[in-house]
Design an enzyme around this catalytic site. Structure first.
Site, PDB file in Angstrom:
ATOM      1  N   CYS A 155       4.311 -13.186  -1.186  1.00 26.62           N
ATOM      2  CA  CYS A 155       4.707 -12.011  -0.292  1.00 26.62           C
ATOM      3  C   CYS A 155       4.915 -12.618   1.349  1.00 26.62           C
ATOM      4  CB  CYS A 155       3.354 -11.022   0.213  1.00 26.62           C
ATOM      5  SG  CYS A 155       3.949  -9.954   1.315  1.00 26.62           S
ATOM      6  N   CYS A 172       2.953  -8.707   8.281  1.00 31.96           N
ATOM      7  CA  CYS A 172       1.669  -7.596   8.043  1.00 31.96           C
ATOM      8  C   CYS A 172       0.436  -8.414   7.155  1.00 31.96           C
ATOM      9  CB  CYS A 172       2.228  -6.710   6.046  1.00 31.96           C
ATOM     10  SG  CYS A 172       0.904  -5.839   5.656  1.00 31.96           S
ATOM     11  N   CYS A 184       7.303  -4.474  -0.271  1.00 36.87           N
ATOM     12  CA  CYS A 184       5.996  -4.783  -0.633  1.00 36.87           C
ATOM     13  C   CYS A 184       5.641  -4.503  -2.418  1.00 36.87           C
ATOM     14  CB  CYS A 184       5.055  -4.172   0.023  1.00 36.87           C
ATOM     15  SG  CYS A 184       3.757  -3.678  -0.581  1.00 36.87           S
ATOM     16  N   GLN A 208      -7.256   8.079  -7.778  1.00 32.92           N
ATOM     17  CA  GLN A 208      -7.091   5.926  -7.898  1.00 32.92           C
ATOM     18  C   GLN A 208      -6.065   5.445  -7.635  1.00 32.92           C
ATOM     19  OE1 GLN A 208     -10.212   4.734  -6.894  1.00 32.92           O
ATOM     20  NE2 GLN A 208     -11.649   6.385  -8.381  1.00 32.92           N
ATOM     21  N   GLU A 256     -17.311  19.093  -5.996  1.00 32.40           N
ATOM     22  CA  GLU A 256     -16.155  18.774  -5.423  1.00 32.40           C
ATOM     23  C   GLU A 256     -15.914  19.715  -3.967  1.00 32.40           C
ATOM     24  OE1 GLU A 256     -14.144  16.513  -2.686  1.00 32.40           O
ATOM     25  OE2 GLU A 256     -14.599  15.860  -4.766  1.00 32.40           O
ATOM     26  N   ASN A 306     -19.747   9.769  -8.246  1.00 39.36           N
ATOM     27  CA  ASN A 306     -18.471   8.939  -7.467  1.00 39.36           C
ATOM     28  C   ASN A 306     -18.353   9.313  -6.337  1.00 39.36           C
ATOM     29  OD1 ASN A 306     -16.134   7.216  -7.884  1.00 39.36           O
ATOM     30  ND2 ASN A 306     -15.045   8.772  -8.230  1.00 39.36           N
ATOM     31  N   CYS A 308     -17.517   2.409  -4.682  1.00 36.05           N
ATOM     32  CA  CYS A 308     -16.286   1.578  -4.118  1.00 36.05           C
ATOM     33  C   CYS A 308     -16.519   1.195  -2.961  1.00 36.05           C
ATOM     34  CB  CYS A 308     -15.199   2.301  -3.211  1.00 36.05           C
ATOM     35  SG  CYS A 308     -15.138   3.492  -2.373  1.00 36.05           S
TER      36      CYS A 308
END
Length: 373
Positions: free
Chosen positions: A3, A11, A86, A210, A260, A305, A332
């Site tokens: 990159c 970045c 990117c 996701q 949720e 989750n 996560c």
């Protein structure tokens, strides 16, 4: 992954980019092993991602001028860094960025100047479905430019034939968040169809999905297979989002309830149920912990989750005392996961899998199946 933005220090978000991809995954796996140690715990092979071009969404901060906008991030001084090329974005998603930059100029959407707190357009949020369709959200300080956006939207749609959903999101406050509460839909459609494992999920503008579609599909397949092996008659999917896990584990003679906090996500899930005809599915908006505490009786299996902070002591304590036989925990953040597991000693980890949802960074997803001793 190479990159030129990273090499030029424009970045540095991809903190692991200098490591070989296999090393990245091995390090994440070891980190999870160290945090989630349990006797007899079976670790399945990790799910790998494409090292680049895997993102299905772009969160582009808009800066520069109306005639020369930048789409990307801000530098430490608040100036724009253009990241339209990117390498984390697939070519089809990258192809939308130049038309969007031209639209900024055409509709005279003045980029928001963060240091001076002037201007209108703060962010452009773009999501790409597996079928190549797009949702584009313009995050503005006010509705001053709304009429111009409506006027010129046909030009953008001509340049982006896959544009399915376009909205204006209003964020009047000067604060470091991506979006505000008010959403104005500008197109006939208000949901993006996300086809995963042959199932159609619906994504509304303020719903979460996701970032890595292929790895998300593997996560849902893993959950589906583990739940099928257990064979519960009743399942709760807490923090269910747009219903990814719930839809995948639906089966005849099984009652699945998804909970949720986001009403937008629940509306998306309910649309999926209405169109799919899947049996035994029910969704409701609400707090996961309060729902569990107020239920007349627990289910046979619970899926959780949660966000990075984990489920927390109240829900972990309820699960520990509930008598629930099996829990599928998708996390996560292995640190908060380990903390939650410590609060549920009767639920023993029996199987785990790392899913590399975020290559080039230290982030990941890990799924763990828990069984009551």
């Amino acid at each position: 992954m190479l990159c030129h933005h990273y090499d030029a220090h424009r970045c540095r978000s991809c903190t692991l980019i200098e490591l070989d991809y296999a090393v990245q995954v091995a390090d994440k796996q070891q980190r999870c092993h160290d945090l989630i140690a349990a006797p007899g715990l079976e670790w399945l092979d990790p799910v790998l991602s494409a090292p680049s071009g895997f993102r299905n969404k772009a969160k582009l901060v808009v800066a520069g001028t109306v005639d020369a906008p930048t789409l990307g991030i801000l530098d430490p001084a608040g100036g724009g860094v253009d990241l339209r090329d990117c390498p984390l974005y697939p070519p089809q998603l990258q192809a939308a960025f130049d038309p969007l930059a031209r639209f900024v100029t055409l509709a005279r959407l003045v980029p928001y100047d963060v240091p001076n707190r002037r201007g209108e357009l703060k962010n452009i949020l773009v999501t790409q479905s597996p079928d190549g369709e797009l949702m584009v959200r313009f995050v503005l300080r006010s509705t001053e430019a709304l009429a111009r956006i409506r006027k010129h939207l046909p030009t953008l749609r001509a340049e982006l034939p896959g544009l399915r959903v376009a909205t204006v999101n209003v964020l009047p406050e000067h604060k470091a968040v991506l979006e505000g509460e008010r959403e104005i839909v500008l197109t006939e459609d208000d949901t993006l169809r996300m086809r995963v494992n042959g199932l159609d999920l619906h994504l509304r503008p303020q719903s979460f999905f996701q970032t890595n579609t292929e790895v998300a599909a593997a996560l849902y397949r893993t959950g589906r297979d583990w739940v099928a092996e257990v064979g519960p008659r009743t399942v709760w999917d807490l923090y269910c989002g747009v219903g990814g896990f719930a839809v995948h584990v639906a089966a005849p003679d099984r009652q699945v309830t998804g909970i949720e906090w986001s009403a937008e996500a629940i509306a998306s899930a309910e649309q999926t149920v209405a169109e799919s005809g899947l049996p035994g599915l029910r969704f409701a908006a609400g707090d996961a912990t309060e729902f569990a505490r107020s239920a007349a009786e627990p289910p046979e299996l619970v899926i959780v989750n949660p966000p990075r902070r984990g489920i927390g002591v109240p829900l972990a304590g309820w699960l520990e005392a509930s008598g629930v036989r099996d829990v599928l925990y998708s996390s996560c953040n292995a640190v908060s996961l380990a903390r939650d597991l410590a609060a549920m000693p009767s639920l023993r980890p029996v199987r785990a899998r790392l899913l590399d949802m975020f290559p080039q960074t230290g982030h990941y997803e890990v799924a763990v199946l828990l069984r009551r001793d």
